[in-house]
Design a protein around this motif. Structure first.
Motif, PDB file in Angstrom:
ATOM      1  N   GLU A  19       5.633   2.328   9.175  1.00 52.46           N
ATOM      2  CA  GLU A  19       4.914   1.979   7.944  1.00 52.46           C
ATOM      3  C   GLU A  19       3.734   2.916   7.723  1.00 52.46           C
ATOM      4  OE1 GLU A  19       4.117  -0.660   4.567  1.00 52.46           O
ATOM      5  OE2 GLU A  19       5.851  -0.120   5.810  1.00 52.46           O
ATOM      6  N   ARG A  20       3.007   3.190   8.797  1.00 54.09           N
ATOM      7  CA  ARG A  20       1.858   4.083   8.694  1.00 54.09           C
ATOM      8  C   ARG A  20       2.286   5.482   8.299  1.00 54.09           C
ATOM      9  NH1 ARG A  20      -0.894   7.119  12.662  1.00 54.09           N
ATOM     10  NH2 ARG A  20      -3.094   7.521  12.114  1.00 54.09           N
ATOM     11  N   GLY A  21       3.378   5.973   8.882  1.00 54.20           N
ATOM     12  CA  GLY A  21       3.877   7.302   8.527  1.00 54.20           C
ATOM     13  C   GLY A  21       4.337   7.356   7.082  1.00 54.20           C
ATOM     14  N   ARG A  22       4.953   6.299   6.610  1.00 59.40           N
ATOM     15  CA  ARG A  22       5.422   6.269   5.221  1.00 59.40           C
ATOM     16  C   ARG A  22       4.243   6.322   4.245  1.00 59.40           C
ATOM     17  NH1 ARG A  22       6.563   2.501   1.322  1.00 59.40           N
ATOM     18  NH2 ARG A  22       5.833   0.775   2.645  1.00 59.40           N
ATOM     19  N   TRP A  23       3.209   5.562   4.543  1.00 57.23           N
ATOM     20  CA  TRP A  23       2.044   5.555   3.659  1.00 57.23           C
ATOM     21  C   TRP A  23       1.275   6.876   3.738  1.00 57.23           C
ATOM     22  CZ3 TRP A  23       0.337   2.889  -0.306  1.00 57.23           C
ATOM     23  CH2 TRP A  23       0.891   1.632  -0.566  1.00 57.23           C
ATOM     24  N   CYS A  27       0.547   9.130   0.549  1.00 57.01           N
ATOM     25  CA  CYS A  27      -0.832   9.498   0.219  1.00 57.01           C
ATOM     26  C   CYS A  27      -0.970  11.013   0.061  1.00 57.01           C
ATOM     27  CB  CYS A  27      -1.771   8.977   1.306  1.00 57.01           C
ATOM     28  SG  CYS A  27      -3.519   9.282   0.980  1.00 57.01           S
ATOM     29  N   ARG A  28      -0.366  11.771   0.973  1.00 59.10           N
ATOM     30  CA  ARG A  28      -0.414  13.229   0.866  1.00 59.10           C
ATOM     31  C   ARG A  28       0.231  13.709  -0.436  1.00 59.10           C
ATOM     32  NH1 ARG A  28      -1.961  16.212   5.125  1.00 59.10           N
ATOM     33  NH2 ARG A  28      -2.250  15.195   7.165  1.00 59.10           N
ATOM     34  N   ALA A  81      -6.348   2.296   4.634  1.00 59.59           N
ATOM     35  CA  ALA A  81      -7.070   3.436   4.074  1.00 59.59           C
ATOM     36  C   ALA A  81      -6.158   4.267   3.175  1.00 59.59           C
ATOM     37  CB  ALA A  81      -7.641   4.293   5.193  1.00 59.59           C
ATOM     38  N   TYR A  82      -4.899   4.445   3.585  1.00 54.85           N
ATOM     39  CA  TYR A  82      -3.959   5.198   2.753  1.00 54.85           C
ATOM     40  C   TYR A  82      -3.756   4.496   1.411  1.00 54.85           C
ATOM     41  CZ  TYR A  82      -2.806   7.805   7.016  1.00 54.85           C
ATOM     42  OH  TYR A  82      -2.887   8.586   8.128  1.00 54.85           O
ATOM     43  N   ARG A  83      -3.693   3.178   1.429  1.00 49.04           N
ATOM     44  CA  ARG A  83      -3.544   2.430   0.181  1.00 49.04           C
ATOM     45  C   ARG A  83      -4.766   2.615  -0.719  1.00 49.04           C
ATOM     46  NH1 ARG A  83      -1.152  -3.250   2.691  1.00 49.04           N
ATOM     47  NH2 ARG A  83       1.033  -2.539   2.930  1.00 49.04           N
ATOM     48  N   GLU A  87      -4.712   4.293  -4.457  1.00 53.13           N
ATOM     49  CA  GLU A  87      -5.183   3.539  -5.616  1.00 53.13           C
ATOM     50  C   GLU A  87      -6.455   4.129  -6.227  1.00 53.13           C
ATOM     51  OE1 GLU A  87      -5.714  -0.383  -4.126  1.00 53.13           O
ATOM     52  OE2 GLU A  87      -3.562  -0.796  -3.920  1.00 53.13           O
ATOM     53  N   GLY A  88      -7.219   4.870  -5.423  1.00 51.63           N
ATOM     54  CA  GLY A  88      -8.512   5.360  -5.898  1.00 51.63           C
ATOM     55  C   GLY A  88      -8.483   6.732  -6.529  1.00 51.63           C
ATOM     56  N   VAL A  89      -7.331   7.407  -6.531  1.00 47.50           N
ATOM     57  CA  VAL A  89      -7.259   8.758  -7.103  1.00 47.50           C
ATOM     58  C   VAL A  89      -7.624   8.707  -8.590  1.00 47.50           C
ATOM     59  CG1 VAL A  89      -5.753  10.699  -7.645  1.00 47.50           C
ATOM     60  CG2 VAL A  89      -5.520   9.506  -5.463  1.00 47.50           C
TER      61      VAL A  89
END
Length: 215
Positions: A19-23, A27-28, A81-83, A87-89
């Motif tokens: 899940e972390r790798g997917r996010w 994000c990248r 943090a990735y989320r 969302e913050g871009v």
């Protein structure tokens, strides 16, 4: 059997890491797309940095409450943090042009090319607009209060005028009634006098009494 289970667990990555790798990949991709859309700089997702250098050609302009997201490398963050980053871009942070002495990244980067309006400039512009709207709101509020006061004053004056009019009307009605009463009395006295005048005239013409007595 134990060794088989151990090998199976070793071969199957933990779900949280997946899940972390997917996010992280999502994000990248989102940050890379944002940099290209905003600045025209093509940065491969794998090379996107939160702590960029002058040579990267871009920097991050961030609201104070999201500064902690840029305090460490992108690969060190958690799913939460990735989320937040995705969302913050363009909302809580954005890419702005850096002023590097040299740029060796991919894509065209022209330091003399006019940069689009920055995140801070848009915030300042919105703040100016907000201040102007507040001024207009206060002015309209002042106008409304003045209009309400004027209307109350007019209503108070109208009420006072109505009271004076009613008072004068009552006095007029009372005077009219008195005038009618006196007119009725005068008419009755006039009628009485008109009946008495012939009698007085007859008495004067034929009093029926002489110096010697009755006729």
């Amino acid at each position: 059997m134990f060794s088989c289970l151990w090998l199976k667990n070793m071969a199957t990555p933990r779900q949280s890491n997946v899940e972390r790798g997917r996010w992280r990949m999502k994000c990248r991709d989102r940050l890379s797309q944002h940099i290209e859309e905003r600045l025209g700089i093509n940065i491969p997702p794998s090379q996107v940095r939160l702590q960029s250098t002058r040579n990267d050609g871009y920097a991050w302009q961030v609201l104070p409450e999201k500064q902690h997201l840029f305090s460490k490398n992108l690969s060190d963050h958690s799913v939460g943090a990735y989320r937040d980053l995705c969302e913050g871009v363009g909302v809580t942070f954005e890419a702005v042009r850096a002023t590097p002495e040299s740029y060796t990244g991919q894509g065209a980067f022209n330091p003399t090319e006019p940069a689009p309006p920055s995140f801070a400039s848009r915030i300042n512009e919105l703040q100016v607009q907000n201040d102007y709207l507040n001024q207009q709101l206060n002015f309209l509020k002042f106008q409304l209060e003045a209009e309400i006061k004027l209307r109350l004053d007019v209503e108070e004056r109208q009420k006072s005028a109505d009271e004076r009019f009613n008072h004068m009307r009552e006095k007029f009605d009372a005077a009219t009634r008195r005038e009618g009463h006196f007119r009725s009395l005068a008419l009755r006295y006039s009628q009485g006098f008109s009946k008495m005048i012939p009698i007085i005239n007859n008495l004067q013409e034929d009093p029926g009494i002489t110096e010697e007595g009755y006729l």
